[in-house]
Design an enzyme around this catalytic site. Structure first.
Site, short mmCIF file in Angstrom:
data_model
loop_
_atom_site.label_atom_id
_atom_site.label_comp_id
_atom_site.label_asym_id
_atom_site.label_seq_id
_atom_site.Cartn_x
_atom_site.Cartn_y
_atom_site.Cartn_z
N SER A 129 -11.85 66.43 53.42
CA SER A 129 -11.87 65.20 52.64
C SER A 129 -10.58 65.01 51.87
CB SER A 129 -13.05 65.21 51.66
OG SER A 129 -13.07 63.99 50.92
N LYS A 184 -20.29 67.74 54.01
CA LYS A 184 -19.29 66.66 54.11
C LYS A 184 -19.99 65.31 54.30
CE LYS A 184 -15.21 64.73 54.60
NZ LYS A 184 -15.43 63.42 55.20
N HIS A 187 -21.29 64.31 50.99
CA HIS A 187 -20.11 63.90 50.21
C HIS A 187 -19.78 62.44 50.52
CE1 HIS A 187 -15.79 62.96 50.25
NE2 HIS A 187 -15.67 63.75 49.18
N ASN A 188 -19.75 62.10 51.81
CA ASN A 188 -19.42 60.73 52.19
C ASN A 188 -20.50 59.75 51.74
OD1 ASN A 188 -17.30 62.05 53.45
ND2 ASN A 188 -17.42 60.83 55.31
N GLU A 191 -19.88 59.13 48.27
CA GLU A 191 -18.69 58.26 48.24
C GLU A 191 -19.09 56.80 48.45
OE1 GLU A 191 -15.31 57.43 51.53
OE2 GLU A 191 -15.47 59.53 50.90
#
Length: 496
Positions: A129, A184, A187-188, A191
């Protein structure tokens, strides 16, 4: 010929940036791209004079690497990764390592890990990232796979990763199988939620009479080093909103089409939450809002059919203060949802995730890097078994004292006709989570029993919301015979 320490396949922007990052930390790097022209342009351009070896044949590329070989794939997710893996293993030796650095679906990573392990190769699926800048200067890395595999690249990953303010590298071993890509993915998803929350606040300011430059000024103030909202996304929002449209005095933000595209990780996050029965309404709202943005033609038609009238809002200084605290509350709620999903996946998939360590590696390099991640990391280090992030004293105290600011924000947003789905769902998540009795669920339980004889559980009483249990803690279940005279109730608890 001296052999390279590591190889990178894929010479698009992320692959090129990672190769330059690795070389700048003292490593020699072999590079390869399916179309040789891109390799040539890179080697003779940005990589000229550096310890970067260009290869134009896959066999030569593998031969240029020291053993055990370490190869990082930075190619499109899906079939391209499988295709490269199938080609590579023809030239690799047992215990060589393949690293998938793309945004692959975590279940694909689990499959690839199992297949390669059975054949004697090592495999890592790692989240990367930070975009182009992060890849070049230091990303946040989230590697998952066998520990033996990670040990081969641990030093390289620590050297190239971003460093937090305390100097700690933003990388840690996440867990087995697809753990790295799952983290991940979430995480996105967070986001997506962050971007939507900030966007809704900006829209609120816009509909309250502020121009893009004024909104940029407010956001810039919120990125002050002592502000709880300080973050990369707040920073770039302020920086981009003050940009003028080339050749005019208009702001670029006022000319950009209101269409937000996406690549899939947010959708996967929502799908995973549905599979694991974990509510993440703010992240889901962000995904649905992106989908609505793509219905531009429909929205243009509907705006002519149903006109929306705006009401006046509060004074500028007052609404800015309310919006500031409301955004922080909503961000806490959204991160709590993401952490809850990680916790559930850790149990379901046996990832053994350490939420405090994950929060730590998000503090620099990645897109969601933010000042309050220090508080999230500290909260989990103090109590790794938190039932929910909102239970941490740092956050529960703030929510208890300031929740009314999020309520006020929603009232003002609706007055100026801003559909704040993410902000509203962040509020609703907190209220639902903290409700000992959800009357709407009581109503739905009766509805299901009425039309489908699905049964229902019971609580001890209006003043005692604990669910009634039988011996050994088994939940007692009941059914009402709605069509019979007197509507008798019977217990239908299954015997153990």
């Amino acid at each position: 010929m001296q052999k390279a320490n590591i190889g990178v396949i894929g010479m698009e922007v992320m692959g090129r940036s990672l190769a330059l990052n690795m070389e700048s930390k003292g490593y020699s790097v072999a590079v390869y791209n399916r179309t040789g022209a891109k390799t040539k342009a890179f080697v003779e351009g940005p990589a000229k004079g550096k310890k970067i070896i260009g290869a134009y044949d896959l066999k030569d590329f593998v031969a240029s690497l020291e053993s055990p070989r370490k190869i990082m794939l930075m190619v499109k997710v899906g079939k391209p990764i499988d295709n490269f893996i199938n080609q590579l293993i023809l030239f690799l030796e047992k215990r060589d390592l393949i690293i998938d650095g793309g945004n692959s679906y975590f279940k694909d990573t689990i499959r690839r890990n199992d297949e390669l392990t059975q054949r004697g190769f090592l495999f890592i699926g790692t989240g990367v990232s930070g975009g182009e800048e992060g890849a070049l200067k230091g990303p946040s890395l989230m590697p998952g796979g066998e520990k033996e595999a990670y040990s081969l690249v641990e030093k390289i990953f620590k050297d190239i990763s971003a460093k937090a303010s305390d100097g700690e590298a933003c990388v840690t071993y996440i867990g087995p199988g697809g753990a790295g890509h799952f983290v991940k993915m979430v995480h996105n998803g967070i986001e997506y939620g962050d971007m939507q929350l900030i966007g809704e606040v900006a829209w609120f300011f816009k509909n309250s009479g502020m121009n893009s430059g004024e909104i940029a000024e407010v956001m810039s103030g919120w990125n002050d080093k002592n502000d709880i909202l300080r973050s990369y996304l707040i920073e770039i929002t302020a920086d981009s909103l003050c940009e003028k449209h080339k050749g005019s005095e208009e702001y670029l933000a006022d000319r950009v089409a209101d269409i937000t595209r996406m690549k899939g990780t947010g959708t996967w996050t929502v799908q995973s939450a549905l599979e694991l029965l974990v509510p993440i309404p703010t992240i889901a709202a962000a995904v649905f809002s992106r989908e609505m943005s793509q219905d531009k033609d429909l929205r243009l038609k509907m705006s002519k059919i149903i006109g929306l009238k705006k009401l006046s809002s509060e004074k500028k200084d007052e609404l800015i203060k309310i919006a500031h605290d409301a955004l922080y509350l909503a961000k806490i709620s959204s991160y709590a949802q993401g952490m809850a999903l990680l916790k559930a996946a850790s149990t379901e998939y046996k990832f053994n995730l350490r939420l405090g360590k994950i929060a730590k590696i998000w503090r620099a390099g990645c897109i969601i890097r933010a000042q309050f991640l220090d508080d999230i990391a500290a909260s989990y280090e103090e109590n790794e078994d938190l039932v929910n992030l909102l239970a941490a004293p740092k956050f529960s105290n703030f929510v208890s004292k300031n929740l009314e600011n999020l309520e006020l924000f929603m009232r003002m947003a609706y007055q100026v006709k801003v559909p704040a789905l993410a902000m509203g769902s962040a509020y609703d998540y907190i209220v639902q989570l903290c409700s000992p009795i959800m009357f709407s669920a009581q109503v739905a339980a009766l509805q299901r029993d009425y039309f489908g004889a699905h049964g229902y559980f019971k609580i001890a009483g209006a003043d005692d919301p604990e669910v009634m249990t039988a011996e050994k803690g088994k939940i007692r279940e009941f059914h009402t015979e709605w069509m019979l005279e007197g509507r008798p109730e019977k217990e239908v608890t299954e015997k153990q």
